[in-house]
Design a protein around this motif. Structure first.
Motif, PDB file in Angstrom:
ATOM      1  N   VAL A   1       5.370 -34.530   0.502  1.00 36.21           N
ATOM      2  CA  VAL A   1       6.167 -34.046   1.629  1.00 36.21           C
ATOM      3  C   VAL A   1       5.232 -33.721   2.780  1.00 36.21           C
ATOM      4  O   VAL A   1       4.150 -33.148   2.574  1.00 36.21           O
ATOM      5  CB  VAL A   1       6.984 -32.793   1.240  1.00 36.21           C
ATOM      6  CG1 VAL A   1       7.755 -32.256   2.436  1.00 36.21           C
ATOM      7  CG2 VAL A   1       7.939 -33.109   0.100  1.00 36.21           C
ATOM      8  N   THR A   2       5.633 -34.072   4.002  1.00 38.30           N
ATOM      9  CA  THR A   2       4.876 -33.729   5.207  1.00 38.30           C
ATOM     10  C   THR A   2       5.722 -32.813   6.078  1.00 38.30           C
ATOM     11  O   THR A   2       6.858 -33.155   6.430  1.00 38.30           O
ATOM     12  CB  THR A   2       4.493 -34.981   6.005  1.00 38.30           C
ATOM     13  OG1 THR A   2       3.665 -35.822   5.190  1.00 38.30           O
ATOM     14  CG2 THR A   2       3.738 -34.607   7.267  1.00 38.30           C
ATOM     15  N   LEU A   3       5.190 -31.639   6.387  1.00 35.26           N
ATOM     16  CA  LEU A   3       5.854 -30.696   7.281  1.00 35.26           C
ATOM     17  C   LEU A   3       5.066 -30.636   8.588  1.00 35.26           C
ATOM     18  O   LEU A   3       3.966 -30.074   8.625  1.00 35.26           O
ATOM     19  CB  LEU A   3       5.924 -29.302   6.647  1.00 35.26           C
ATOM     20  CG  LEU A   3       6.866 -29.121   5.460  1.00 35.26           C
ATOM     21  CD1 LEU A   3       6.723 -27.712   4.887  1.00 35.26           C
ATOM     22  CD2 LEU A   3       8.298 -29.360   5.870  1.00 35.26           C
ATOM     23  N   PRO A   4       5.569 -31.233   9.665  1.00 33.17           N
ATOM     24  CA  PRO A   4       4.822 -31.192  10.924  1.00 33.17           C
ATOM     25  C   PRO A   4       4.844 -29.792  11.528  1.00 33.17           C
ATOM     26  O   PRO A   4       5.879 -29.111  11.521  1.00 33.17           O
ATOM     27  CB  PRO A   4       5.578 -32.184  11.807  1.00 33.17           C
ATOM     28  CG  PRO A   4       6.969 -32.190  11.254  1.00 33.17           C
ATOM     29  CD  PRO A   4       6.833 -31.966   9.781  1.00 33.17           C
ATOM     30  N   ALA A   5       3.711 -29.359  12.022  1.00 34.15           N
ATOM     31  CA  ALA A   5       3.648 -28.065  12.703  1.00 34.15           C
ATOM     32  C   ALA A   5       4.401 -28.145  14.027  1.00 34.15           C
ATOM     33  O   ALA A   5       4.534 -29.219  14.629  1.00 34.15           O
ATOM     34  CB  ALA A   5       2.194 -27.670  12.930  1.00 34.15           C
ATOM     35  N   SER A   6       4.909 -27.020  14.480  1.00 34.71           N
ATOM     36  CA  SER A   6       5.685 -26.993  15.724  1.00 34.71           C
ATOM     37  C   SER A   6       4.806 -27.179  16.954  1.00 34.71           C
ATOM     38  O   SER A   6       5.296 -27.590  18.001  1.00 34.71           O
ATOM     39  CB  SER A   6       6.455 -25.676  15.834  1.00 34.71           C
ATOM     40  OG  SER A   6       7.354 -25.537  14.759  1.00 34.71           O
ATOM     41  N   GLY A   7       3.529 -26.863  16.850  1.00 35.35           N
ATOM     42  CA  GLY A   7       2.634 -27.012  17.997  1.00 35.35           C
ATOM     43  C   GLY A   7       2.815 -25.925  19.036  1.00 35.35           C
ATOM     44  O   GLY A   7       2.731 -26.183  20.241  1.00 35.35           O
ATOM     45  N   GLU A   8       3.042 -24.682  18.581  1.00 34.82           N
ATOM     46  CA  GLU A   8       3.288 -23.581  19.526  1.00 34.82           C
ATOM     47  C   GLU A   8       1.979 -23.032  20.087  1.00 34.82           C
ATOM     48  O   GLU A   8       0.974 -22.934  19.389  1.00 34.82           O
ATOM     49  CB  GLU A   8       4.049 -22.461  18.817  1.00 34.82           C
ATOM     50  CG  GLU A   8       5.469 -22.842  18.426  1.00 34.82           C
ATOM     51  CD  GLU A   8       6.083 -21.843  17.479  1.00 34.82           C
ATOM     52  OE1 GLU A   8       7.251 -21.503  17.665  1.00 34.82           O
ATOM     53  OE2 GLU A   8       5.375 -21.423  16.547  1.00 34.82           O
ATOM     54  N   LEU A   9       2.025 -22.674  21.347  1.00 35.34           N
ATOM     55  CA  LEU A   9       0.941 -21.957  22.018  1.00 35.34           C
ATOM     56  C   LEU A   9       1.480 -20.607  22.464  1.00 35.34           C
ATOM     57  O   LEU A   9       2.594 -20.517  22.998  1.00 35.34           O
ATOM     58  CB  LEU A   9       0.431 -22.740  23.230  1.00 35.34           C
ATOM     59  CG  LEU A   9      -0.304 -24.046  22.935  1.00 35.34           C
ATOM     60  CD1 LEU A   9      -0.519 -24.826  24.224  1.00 35.34           C
ATOM     61  CD2 LEU A   9      -1.639 -23.770  22.259  1.00 35.34           C
ATOM     62  N   PHE A  10       0.690 -19.552  22.238  1.00 32.81           N
ATOM     63  CA  PHE A  10       1.120 -18.203  22.587  1.00 32.81           C
ATOM     64  C   PHE A  10       0.145 -17.589  23.585  1.00 32.81           C
ATOM     65  O   PHE A  10      -1.075 -17.754  23.464  1.00 32.81           O
ATOM     66  CB  PHE A  10       1.185 -17.319  21.339  1.00 32.81           C
ATOM     67  CG  PHE A  10       2.074 -17.861  20.261  1.00 32.81           C
ATOM     68  CD1 PHE A  10       3.443 -17.853  20.411  1.00 32.81           C
ATOM     69  CD2 PHE A  10       1.532 -18.396  19.098  1.00 32.81           C
ATOM     70  CE1 PHE A  10       4.266 -18.352  19.424  1.00 32.81           C
ATOM     71  CE2 PHE A  10       2.343 -18.893  18.105  1.00 32.81           C
ATOM     72  CZ  PHE A  10       3.718 -18.874  18.277  1.00 32.81           C
ATOM     73  N   VAL A  11       0.700 -16.884  24.545  1.00 32.08           N
ATOM     74  CA  VAL A  11      -0.091 -16.139  25.523  1.00 32.08           C
ATOM     75  C   VAL A  11       0.207 -14.661  25.312  1.00 32.08           C
ATOM     76  O   VAL A  11       1.375 -14.258  25.278  1.00 32.08           O
ATOM     77  CB  VAL A  11       0.245 -16.566  26.964  1.00 32.08           C
ATOM     78  CG1 VAL A  11      -0.533 -15.722  27.958  1.00 32.08           C
ATOM     79  CG2 VAL A  11      -0.065 -18.046  27.161  1.00 32.08           C
ATOM     80  N   PHE A  12      -0.838 -13.863  25.156  1.00 33.27           N
ATOM     81  CA  PHE A  12      -0.647 -12.434  24.926  1.00 33.27           C
ATOM     82  C   PHE A  12      -1.735 -11.659  25.646  1.00 33.27           C
ATOM     83  O   PHE A  12      -2.688 -12.243  26.209  1.00 33.27           O
ATOM     84  CB  PHE A  12      -0.667 -12.126  23.431  1.00 33.27           C
ATOM     85  CG  PHE A  12      -1.976 -12.430  22.748  1.00 33.27           C
ATOM     86  CD1 PHE A  12      -2.930 -11.442  22.542  1.00 33.27           C
ATOM     87  CD2 PHE A  12      -2.260 -13.723  22.298  1.00 33.27           C
ATOM     88  CE1 PHE A  12      -4.131 -11.728  21.909  1.00 33.27           C
ATOM     89  CE2 PHE A  12      -3.459 -14.008  21.664  1.00 33.27           C
ATOM     90  CZ  PHE A  12      -4.393 -13.022  21.467  1.00 33.27           C
ATOM     91  N   LEU A  13      -1.592 -10.332  25.655  1.00 35.00           N
ATOM     92  CA  LEU A  13      -2.529  -9.455  26.353  1.00 35.00           C
ATOM     93  C   LEU A  13      -3.371  -8.680  25.349  1.00 35.00           C
ATOM     94  O   LEU A  13      -2.886  -8.293  24.282  1.00 35.00           O
ATOM     95  CB  LEU A  13      -1.770  -8.471  27.248  1.00 35.00           C
ATOM     96  CG  LEU A  13      -0.890  -9.071  28.344  1.00 35.00           C
ATOM     97  CD1 LEU A  13      -0.261  -7.961  29.173  1.00 35.00           C
ATOM     98  CD2 LEU A  13      -1.670 -10.030  29.223  1.00 35.00           C
ATOM     99  N   GLN A  14      -4.627  -8.488  25.745  1.00 35.75           N
ATOM    100  CA  GLN A  14      -5.562  -7.715  24.919  1.00 35.75           C
ATOM    101  C   GLN A  14      -6.406  -6.861  25.847  1.00 35.75           C
ATOM    102  O   GLN A  14      -6.892  -7.341  26.879  1.00 35.75           O
ATOM    103  CB  GLN A  14      -6.447  -8.672  24.122  1.00 35.75           C
ATOM    104  CG  GLN A  14      -7.410  -7.986  23.175  1.00 35.75           C
ATOM    105  CD  GLN A  14      -8.136  -9.005  22.313  1.00 35.75           C
ATOM    106  OE1 GLN A  14      -7.539  -9.636  21.452  1.00 35.75           O
ATOM    107  NE2 GLN A  14      -9.413  -9.183  22.562  1.00 35.75           N
ATOM    108  N   ASP A  15      -6.549  -5.585  25.491  1.00 38.75           N
ATOM    109  CA  ASP A  15      -7.283  -4.662  26.350  1.00 38.75           C
ATOM    110  C   ASP A  15      -8.707  -5.167  26.568  1.00 38.75           C
ATOM    111  O   ASP A  15      -9.457  -5.379  25.613  1.00 38.75           O
ATOM    112  CB  ASP A  15      -7.296  -3.272  25.709  1.00 38.75           C
ATOM    113  CG  ASP A  15      -7.892  -2.216  26.639  1.00 38.75           C
ATOM    114  OD1 ASP A  15      -8.122  -2.526  27.822  1.00 38.75           O
ATOM    115  OD2 ASP A  15      -8.130  -1.084  26.171  1.00 38.75           O
TER     116      ASP A  15
END
Length: 675
Positions: free
Chosen positions: A534-548
């Motif tokens: 079985v092959t499960l393709p990744a969604s390819g998400e990119l996340f932007v977040f804040l860090q002190d």
């Protein structure tokens, strides 16, 4: 012949182990022998003595000395009609039998049909008796570690746990004080706990949590570990995951819910800050009534913790749960065995010394778990065990040569230990109607109906191979948790993005919630020997977040980019939008407090050709200052940049200057879906 009623003065004094007794000089057998058949004094019966003897008040009370009660308890625990060591009962003085409510613990007692062992029911307890019961529950320990915990000797408790002493279930202390019969145990437990009111019996971890005084957020701790930290650390030192959830029987809520109900938010924060391999059940907190009055900071921590725990494999709390989960199609690795158990030569060996065949077995009338169908443990000999393992090693063998008819059975872990010659068991899925009580209700045996197959089938699993890769460049993603029908497996993908495991026959839904929104339904046929790929393709998400990213007197937040949502556990959400040439909107909805700025890379196209054109738009009112010397996109042009962002550290795109605005100052619509 039809049974007849006889008064006890017409019977011989002693009853044999088979329930045989002399009746007027003739040999007879008690009905439901050896602990049943009485008109009034059956085990577990509740009696008001004035109603029993109103016609002929002949009942007398034996006036025993204090030391005699030890002998009474020995006779009670020995069980059965055994008169050895009961001579002291005949020497005891007789007194008036009190008129009150009693529970029957044993009859005939010590094999003597003229004697019954009874105890006062809770409804007849006076205030002093209730006070003694309450003090015993809260201040006396049945074991050394329980006594140390109730005395707040936490260094000793920590030392005992590190030495391998099991953590006691305080809610089950003193259960067998009045004997081992199931009905007697339930009655005694109900009466004893009635002295504690609505508070119930706290767990050992609750005692450790309450042992430290509440700590205000404005007064940080001195750095000395709290009792709860000591105990959790000692339990974790044994290896494997640790669960701070409800007790094994589900009788009390998880510790985190109990702490929140008591408004001990310092304890709740301490629990939410535990290492990832400690399961605290943040979901139970968020779904409880106590969450309505929880501080906002606690809710944010709990939501973040819930995301982590969604992909954690939980250790089974008992051997029974272990086999239930195996029959439900869950694959249990060696790291997720019941506490203290280990696999040796095809057997699951427990700390108590008994072993259970590590085979998935079922009867023909129990194809899958469901109402009226459950796991039962059947006692087998060492020869049966060796023969069963030999049969299981033959892949062409579908059924064991093991007839279950008439064999001793058990339905709880506690019933596996202490059985004479019963050190080896097999776990079989069967209809619960096949289990029949015997020996006065103290034991179970298999009673399989005529024309039913009495030998268990072997449920053989089929091999499954799951591959997860990025949708842009096809780069394998390691460390991904695979879920089967919502249950995470112990196996994770390796460096090649591959996870291999086995599944039983049936329909299974495969998912990888950490990185993919795809669901794949896999059907395993009975007796299948081929490997399902079985092959499960990744969604390819990119996340932007804040860090002190503040330095000295300069206050600022770094704008970070990553592709792994687990990397952002301690992050703050970026308020704004993200755009990417050829990008797609997020394929799944994230929790409201988690990274509203997200975008998916295009499928089938190299991510490095578009990621350098990533654009962000800040909407919290602060000035955005990008990193002018950022060369990462150029340096990694030949790599799958999405894969690097998933397995590596996040990169900093720029900074938002100044302190963040208060929550009420955020503009409407901020953090809408990405473009």
């Amino acid at each position: 012949e039809d049974p007849e009623w006889f008064t006890t003065d017409q019977l011989g004094d002693l009853v044999s182990r088979r329930g045989q007794v002399f009746v007027r000089g003739r040999r007879g057998s008690l009905v439901s022998a050896p602990n049943g058949g009485a008109e009034q004094f059956n085990i577990g019966a509740t009696l008001e003595l004035s109603q029993v003897q109103w016609k002929r008040p002949r009942l007398k009370r034996l006036l025993l000395e204090e030391g005699d009660w030890i002998e009474v308890r020995n006779l009670l625990l020995r069980g059965g009609p055994d008169a050895n060591g009961s001579a002291f009962l005949d020497r005891a003085e007789r007194g008036h039998a009190p008129v009150n409510w009693f529970h029957v613990l044993a009859f005939p007692f010590a094999g003597d049909v003229t004697k019954a062992l009874i105890r006062p029911a809770a409804r007849s307890w006076v205030a002093s008796q209730r006070e003694v019961g309450e003090k015993a529950v809260h201040w006396l320990g049945e074991t050394l570690v329980a006594q140390c915990a109730k005395a707040s000797q936490w260094p000793l408790v920590e030392m005992l746990f590190k030495a391998g002493v099991p953590c006691p279930d305080l809610s089950r202390e003193f259960d067998d004080v009045c004997g081992g019969h199931p009905l007697v145990r339930r009655q005694w437990r109900r009466d004893l706990l009635s002295t504690t009111g609505s508070r119930g019996t706290p767990s050992l971890l609750e005692l450790a949590a309450w042992a430290s005084a509440p700590v205000a957020s404005s007064h940080p701790s001195s750095g000395e570990p709290t009792p709860l930290q000591r105990i959790v650390s000692a339990l974790r030192a044994r290896g494997g995951p640790l669960e701070l959830t409800a007790d094994a029987g589900g009788r009390r809520p998880p510790l985190i819910v109990v702490s929140a109900t008591a408004c001990r938010w310092d304890v709740v924060k301490e629990l939410l800050g535990q290492p990832d391999d400690v399961f605290v059940n943040a979901t139970a907190l968020l779904e409880s009534q106590a969450s309505l009055r929880a501080p906002a900071a606690v809710l944010r921590l709990a939501a973040s913790r819930r995301t982590i725990e969604a992909t954690q494999v939980k250790r089974p709390q008992s051997i029974l749960e272990y086999f239930r989960r195996r029959h439900a199609g869950e694959v249990m690795g060696t790291e997720f065995l019941p506490q203290g158990c280990k696999l040796e030569d095809g057997k699951l060996c427990s700390p108590g010394g008994h072993c259970i065949l590590d085979l998935v077995l079922r009867l023909a009338t129990a194809p899958k778990p469901g109402p009226g169908v459950d796991i039962a443990f059947v006692n087998i000999s060492a020869g049966d065990c060796a023969e069963a393992l030999a049969d299981a090693a033959d892949v062409s063998c579908a059924i064991l040569r093991l007839d279950l008819t008439g064999r001793q059975a058990a339905t709880k872990d506690s019933a596996l230990a202490g059985v004479a010659g019963g050190r080896v068991w097999a776990a079989v899925l069967c209809p619960t109607s096949y289990l029949q009580t015997c020996e006065g209700g103290t034991k179970l045996k298999f009673a399989i109906p005529i024309n039913s197959v009495p030998t268990p089938f072997i449920v053989r699993n089929a091999k499954v191979s799951v591959t997860i890769a990025t949708p842009c460049c096809g780069k394998p993603l390691p460390g991904i948790v695979i879920c089967v029908s919502g249950r995470p497996l112990a196996q994770k993908t390796d460096d090649k993005g591959l996870a291999q495991f086995e599944l039983p026959p049936g329909s299974h839904t495969l998912t990888a919630p950490l990185c993919s929104s795809t669901e794949m339904v896999l059907r395993i046929e009975q007796g299948s020997t081929k490997t399902s790929c079985v092959t499960l393709p990744a969604s390819g998400e990119l996340f932007v977040f804040l860090q002190d990213n503040s330095f000295n007197d300069t206050v600022k937040d770094g704008v970070m980019l990553c592709a792994n949502i687990e990397t952002t556990d301690a992050a703050r959400p970026f308020i704004g939008t993200v755009s990417l040439p050829g990008g797609r909107p997020p394929s799944r909805r994230l929790p409201n407090n988690r990274l509203p700025a997200a975008v998916n890379v295009a499928e089938g196209a190299r991510c490095s050709s578009s990621l350098h054109s990533l654009r962000i738009q800040n909407m919290d009112g602060r000035k955005y200052e990008p990193v002018v010397d950022l060369t990462w996109f150029e340096d990694c042009r030949a790599e799958c940049q999405l894969g690097l962002l998933f397995t590596g550290v996040p990169i900093r795109l720029g900074d938002l200057l100044g302190p963040p605005p208060p929550p009420g100052a955020r503009p409407p619509g901020a953090g809408a879906a990405a473009q």
